[in-house]
Motif scaffolding. Structure first.
Motif, short mmCIF file in Angstrom:
data_model
loop_
_atom_site.label_atom_id
_atom_site.label_comp_id
_atom_site.label_asym_id
_atom_site.label_seq_id
_atom_site.Cartn_x
_atom_site.Cartn_y
_atom_site.Cartn_z
N ARG A 1 0.83 -1.21 0.00
CA ARG A 1 0.00 0.00 0.00
C ARG A 1 0.86 1.26 0.00
N ILE A 2 1.93 1.26 0.75
CA ILE A 2 2.82 2.42 0.79
C ILE A 2 3.38 2.69 -0.61
N THR B 1 1.88 2.09 -3.51
CA THR B 1 0.92 2.41 -4.56
C THR B 1 -0.22 3.34 -4.17
N GLU B 2 -0.66 3.36 -2.93
CA GLU B 2 -1.92 4.03 -2.62
C GLU B 2 -1.86 5.53 -2.34
N PRO B 3 -0.97 6.01 -1.52
CA PRO B 3 -1.05 7.45 -1.25
C PRO B 3 -0.82 8.27 -2.52
N ALA C 1 2.73 8.45 -3.30
CA ALA C 1 3.42 7.15 -3.22
C ALA C 1 4.61 7.13 -4.17
#
Length: 193
Positions: free
Chosen positions: A96-97, A99-101, A104
């Motif tokens: 997630r780190i 791709t998501e923010p 990122a």
């Protein structure tokens, strides 16, 4: 023991009881279990301290969720469900780190390539391999940018001077075996005579 709160209340970390407003990131797990980025960091540090260190050839693989759970069992009494959730969440958190923010690392590199009119694509297997490599280096999220730079350095040098590349595809082999990313050419338009 930490609580997850009432149904109407903000979710809280199952381990430290901090709310979503008190931490940078709160990761939701199954059955209402949550873990904050700070607790993930603490658990990662505990695991690193407990290891004897990498072999001269370096670590061979990332720990499996069962191994993470076994390790946490030595430090966390009870809370089997929370430990298992954390074990699975460690890898998911790194993915997630990546791709998501909005800011990122993967998104930052996509914007960088877009400045040259080139689309940058990562396969799911490549994202998982980057997360695995970050765990192997025992620096977690801090290793992500270094891994991306290693993987993309040559292509970042080459692509801006080429106008025939439409897309760069990073696969698992690119990350693990340092194989060059796939360069997808632009469609050529035939001139009419």
């Amino acid at each position: 023991m930490a609580r997850t709160g009432d149904r109407g209340a903000l979710p809280r970390c199952t381990f430290c009881d901090k709310s979503n407003e008190q931490v940078a990131r709160l990761i939701a797990g199954p059955a209402g279990v949550h873990i904050c980025d700070e607790c993930v960091g603490i658990c990662t540090e505990l695991m690193e301290e407990d290891r004897d260190g990498p072999s001269p050839a370096g670590p061979s693989r990332a720990p499996a969720p069962r191994e993470i759970d076994d390790f946490l069992g030595r430090y966390v009494v009870g809370q089997e469900s929370a430990r298992r959730t954390l074990a699975v969440a460690v890898q998911a958190a790194l993915t997630r780190i990546l791709t998501e923010p909005r800011d990122a690392p993967v998104e930052q590199y996509r914007r960088l390539f877009a400045m040259d009119g080139v689309e940058l694509e990562f396969t799911e297997e490549a994202i998982a391999a980057i997360a695995d490599q970050a765990l192997l280096r025992r620096t977690g999220a801090r290793a992500v940018r270094a891994i991306l730079e290693e993987v993309l350095l040559d292509v970042m040098y080459e692509v801006p001077s080429r106008d025939d590349v439409a897309r760069v595809v990073v696969g698992r082999d690119t990350v693990l075996d340092r194989v060059n990313p796939t360069l997808v050419p632009r469609e050529r338009r035939e001139r009419s005579a």
